[in-house]
Design a protein around this motif. Structure first.
Motif, PDB file in Angstrom:
ATOM      1  N   ASP A 138      -6.721  -2.208  -2.985  1.00  0.00           N
ATOM      2  CA  ASP A 138      -6.164  -3.502  -3.397  1.00  0.00           C
ATOM      3  C   ASP A 138      -6.141  -3.708  -4.910  1.00  0.00           C
ATOM      4  OD1 ASP A 138      -5.841  -4.105  -0.752  1.00  0.00           O
ATOM      5  OD2 ASP A 138      -7.719  -5.233  -0.586  1.00  0.00           O
ATOM      6  N   TRP A 139      -6.594  -2.731  -5.677  1.00  0.00           N
ATOM      7  CA  TRP A 139      -6.623  -2.927  -7.133  1.00  0.00           C
ATOM      8  C   TRP A 139      -5.202  -3.124  -7.683  1.00  0.00           C
ATOM      9  CZ3 TRP A 139      -4.316  -0.506 -11.254  1.00  0.00           C
ATOM     10  CH2 TRP A 139      -4.745  -0.914 -12.526  1.00  0.00           C
ATOM     11  N   ARG A 140      -5.044  -4.119  -8.567  1.00  0.00           N
ATOM     12  CA  ARG A 140      -3.777  -4.335  -9.269  1.00  0.00           C
ATOM     13  C   ARG A 140      -4.100  -4.556 -10.739  1.00  0.00           C
ATOM     14  NH1 ARG A 140      -2.671  -2.876  -5.164  1.00  0.00           N
ATOM     15  NH2 ARG A 140      -1.298  -3.630  -3.531  1.00  0.00           N
ATOM     16  N   ASN A 144       2.170  -5.499 -17.318  1.00  0.00           N
ATOM     17  CA  ASN A 144       2.773  -5.817 -16.030  1.00  0.00           C
ATOM     18  C   ASN A 144       2.904  -7.316 -15.861  1.00  0.00           C
ATOM     19  OD1 ASN A 144       2.695  -2.989 -14.773  1.00  0.00           O
ATOM     20  ND2 ASN A 144       0.653  -3.307 -15.607  1.00  0.00           N
ATOM     21  N   GLU A 154       6.948  -8.432 -14.233  1.00  0.00           N
ATOM     22  CA  GLU A 154       6.935  -8.820 -12.816  1.00  0.00           C
ATOM     23  C   GLU A 154       7.116 -10.321 -12.634  1.00  0.00           C
ATOM     24  OE1 GLU A 154       3.506  -7.211 -10.890  1.00  0.00           O
ATOM     25  OE2 GLU A 154       4.126  -5.147 -11.238  1.00  0.00           O
TER      26      GLU A 154
END
Ligand code: B3K
Ligand code: ZN
Length: 855
Positions: A8-10, A43, A48
């Motif tokens: 789940d790392w972002r 990011n 995004e």
């Protein structure tokens, strides 16, 4: 409880450009003002789309929150259990300044995480997630920023990370130019004295060094300071790594959950890993102090300049830094002795972990509480994996890869994939199979059989590997295993010097040709891989290896196996190996060998080690029988070799003033090993004499343990208390040795009586661990059949948990082996674990440990 997953790392969507903090220190109401300047992340907005700002915080009294100076409209703020989310709509996409004012209560902080008071000294512990107890922040290691910190405190000494940029009466300001994650932040304020020195780096910069201690402790800080200088020099010479600030501060505090912490430029240490004098510290303490000072210093490059992208990558910094501190100690002291000590430690803690319900890979992929993963697997196995990598790519390949690592990742937060990639790029090797060591749990079982073709002069070694299932990992593909072997001819000459075989399959043959006679195989030299080796070998061959092997590790290992097999046989109603007791005689006669090595070879395996071996063989260990068998073997040795042991004991007396160096320390270790055996037949007479005459804590403690074993320690304990009642570190030893060396039939009662004393300051982690750890290390006492050991231990875990969850959770591992034992003991432990699990409000730390142990 929720689980955090690697998958789940972002990336963090915003880039943190700078952090400013202003502290106004007061015991119950410290104010923290933070100013965080954010820019668009790689990011983030643009890449995004608009991103929320998610900040971590726990137990904060929030007084104000602003964006670019304006109070944030509550409609844009949402709160989670430990998070604050500011909606993207409230954030200028080109960047903004977030500011917060919060209040915290250091005096009430008994968990020792965040900012707390330890005996009047303010200090911090932020790894792994302590910073969120200080203020709202992206408390994750991949968010790095330079810090500027101003502290106002009514204290004479005020420290933080980096370089001092201003100070006056009651305030100081520090600037740390090196971007760092919040977990490396530190602050100290208190009445401290410095023991100071200086170090000139390889490029000629002068660095001020300070070891800060309480007034009165200055005369016990000199050894730590010298260890720091040696570490700085060594890291320049061996890794080409230079220190990067004008000052390096070390602070000793009494209340600390772990050993020490590598905060940038401001290492904070448990005082037991700083303070040493001959009268108060043992040789082992000195060696550990030197190693931990080095470890924390080495983190400046492996951990701080290059940090971890997320906490799953913890072994990236810890495994490497342990590996580096092991290399350092090998260079400072005796490499073979250090290797044997490290293997003993690995087997005693990591193999144990790997074979039980807490088994996990060096790089885990999920956790509930990250503080539960500062384990022997992450640290010590993490270091072993690097040792294997070095063995596979060679010293030059390793040096090239490390240079590339520092060049490529300096200033960044990296992963295990990044680490392996530098090795691939520097050496051209494919490390995809090697990666299994990082992602798979469990200790491989390696078996070796031999086939000898006399006509052809050919020896074939057949190796097979299997790794038993571990929680969540039923199937284990084969790993790359570097197996160092040497061949010894029957007359004792080495016919083949050490060669590293590279095993990659589940089963693999290696042949050796041109042999005139069948050699004796010396295998897994230097413990070249963290595996459990099984080979059909008779006692005579073990005795031959103990006498002739040129590799000190396998030589020691042969003697260890004889001792282990003897105790196992005796505990099962048999006799000791006929080879063992005569071999001990030869060892005592071998006065040319290093005393430290002889001490290690003479010391019997622990009862825990015997229990582990019995369990690995598929049997159920009986703690009482193991204890009795080990005692009986010790008595046999003492009776047979009385004269040689007495001669060794006398010869190993070290004249002149005490020095903590490896040479005299080895002599004292051998002397105490001889004393331990003689103590079984002289009723404690020699120990009593040593207690009277000894001028250093090493021999005092050795004598005291022997006196406790001989049940005549009353006077010695009273004297020690009279002399050192006010010295916390010495009194920790006093609390530890009593349950540890006590007869098992009294150990839990002795621990319980000690726990009643007013000076059992149980909120102090050192004191708590001394007493509970002392009992847990008394194998037959802790596992006593009536369950008294388990009960006492659990009572205290229940009491400590609401006060200090981290230390409580760590101590749960005493129960990780419970499934080895008989059904009655298993039921007793299970009941205690249930009692913990059912405790209302049990901490997340302890709940995770108990849950995993119960399975
Ligand atoms: N990195 C610290 C350990 C922090 C423990 C957090 N629960 C010490 C070390 O390994 O050097
Ligand atoms: Zn470390």
């Amino acid at each position: 409880h929720t689980e955090t997953r690697l998958a789940d790392w972002r990336p963090y969507p915003w880039k943190l450009d700078s952090t400013r903090l202003a502290f106004t220190i007061a015991p119950q109401a410290t104010t923290v003002e933070s100013t965080l300047v954010f820019g668009p992340g790689e990011n983030g907005p643009g890449a995004e789309g608009p991103a929320d700002l998610v900040l971590d915080g726990a137990g904060l009294n929030t007084l104000a929150l602003t964006i670019d100076g304006q109070t944030i409209d509550e409609t844009h703020v949402s709160r989670g259990e430990e998070t604050l989310t500011i909606a993207a709509a409230a954030l200028p996409p080109g960047g903004f300044t977030f500011a917060a004012r919060v209040q915290i209560d250091p005096a009430a902080n008994t968990a020792l995480e965040g900012l707390y008071l330890s005996g009047g000294i303010y200090c911090t512990q932020c790894e792994a997630q302590g910073f969120r107890h200080i203020t709202w922040y992206p408390d994750r290691p991949d968010v790095m920023a330079p810090f500027r910190v101003r502290i106002t405190a009514d204290q004479p000494v005020i420290l933080s990370n980096g370089n001092p940029v201003g100070q006056g009466e009651g305030w100081a300001e520090w600037d740390d130019p090196w971007p760092k994650p919040a977990y490396l932040f530190a602050l100290v304020a208190g009445d401290l004295r410095a023991v100071s020195g200086a170090f000139t780096t390889m490029s000629g910069r002068k660095v001020a060094l300070n070891v800060w201690v309480r007034p009165g402790d200055e005369d016990r800080a000199g050894f730590a300071l010298e260890a720091l200088k040696k570490s700085m020099r060594w890291d320049e010479q061996v890794y080409g790594r230079e220190y990067d600030l004008d000052v390096f501060n070390i602070v000793a505090v009494d209340d600390f959950n772990m050993g020490a912490m590598e905060n940038k430029g401001l290492n904070i240490f448990n005082s037991k890993l700083v303070l040493a004098s001959p009268e108060t510290a043992t040789d082992t303490d000195y060696e550990r102090i030197e190693a931990v000072i080095a470890h924390e210093y080495f983190h400046n490059w492996t951990g701080n300049r290059i940090t971890c992208r997320d906490w799953f990558q913890l072994c990236l910094k810890e495994g490497l830094t342990v590996f580096r501190d092991q290399q350092f100690t090998s260079d400072m002291r005796s490499a073979p002795v250090k290797r044997i000590e490290d293997v003993l430690n690995l087997r005693g803690r990591q193999f144990r972990e790997d074979q039980g319900p807490l088994a996990h890979p060096p790089r885990p992929d999920h956790y509930q509480e990250i503080n539960n993963f500062y384990t022997a697997t992450v640290y010590e196995k993490g270091a072993e994996v690097i040792g294997m990598l070095k063995r596979l790519v060679g010293d030059d390949g390793y040096a090239k890869a490390l240079d590339l690592y520092f060049q490529r990742h300096d200033g960044h937060a990296a992963t295990i994939e990044d680490w392996l990639k530098v090795f691939e790029d520097a050496t051209g090797r494919d490390l995809s199979q090697f990666k299994r060591w990082y992602v798979d749990a469990g200790t491989p079982r390696l078996t070796m059989t031999e086939a000898w073709d006399g006509d052809a002069g050919r020896l074939t070694l057949r190796f097979t590997q299997t790794t038993p299932p571990t929680p969540g990992q039923p199937d284990k593909p084969p790993r790359v295993i570097p197996i160092a072997v040497g061949l010894i001819s029957p007359n004792g000459d080495e016919v083949l010097p050490t060669q590293v075989l590279e095993m990659t399959g589940a089963s693999q043959d290696f042949t050796f040709d041109g042999l005139a006679a069948r050699p004796v195989v010396s295998v897994l030299r230097g413990f070249s891989a963290p595996v459990m080796l099984e080979r059909p070998i008779d006692a005579a061959t073990q005795a031959f290896l103990l006498a002739h092997d040129t590799d000190p590790f396998t030589r020691w290992e042969a003697g260890r196996a004889l001792a282990r097999d003897s105790i196992i046989a005796m505990s099962q109603g048999g006799k000791p190996s006929a080879e063992y007791i005569p071999a001990v005689g030869r060892l005592l006669a071998d006065t040319a060998a290093d005393p430290a090595f002889r001490a290690l070879a003479l010391r019997l395996p622990s009862e825990e080690e015997i229990a582990t071996a019995i369990n690995a063989a598929g049997d159920v260990p009986d703690p009482d029988r193991i204890h009795a068998a080990r005692e009986a073997l010790a008595r046999d040795i003492a009776t047979t070799h009385r004269a040689a042991l007495e001669a060794t004991y006398d010869a190993m007396a070290v004249p002149g003033p005490y020095a903590p160096d490896a040479g005299p320390a080895g002599q004292r270790a051998l002397r105490l090993a001889a004393l331990g055996l003689l103590n079984r037949i002289d009723g404690g007479a020699r120990a009593a004499a040593l207690w009277e005459s000894a001028g250093n804590m090493t021999e005092k403690q050795g004598a005291l343990m022997a006196l406790i074993e001989a049940d005549r320690a009353g006077d010695a304990l009273a004297q020690m208390e009279a002399q050192f009642g006010a010295n916390r570190l010495v009194m920790d030893k006093w609390f530890m040795v009593q349950p540890l060396a006590a007869s098992p039939d009294r150990a839990p009662e002795i621990a319980a009586a000690l726990a009643e004393r007013p000076d059992f300051d149980w909120k102090n982690p050192n004191r708590f661990r001394a007493l509970l750890g002392g009992l847990a290390a008394n194998h037959a006492g802790f596992h006593r059949a009536d369950g008294a050991g388990y009960r006492f231990y659990t009572d205290w875990l229940l009491r400590l948990d609401p006060v200090n969850p981290q230390t409580t959770a760590r101590l749960c591992s005493a129960f990780e082996t419970f499934r080895r034992y008989d059904p009655a003991r298993q039921a007793l432990v299970r009941a205690e674990l249930q009692r913990l699990a059912e405790q209302p409000g049990l901490s997340r730390n302890t709940a995770e440990m108990v849950g995993r142990i119960l399975g």
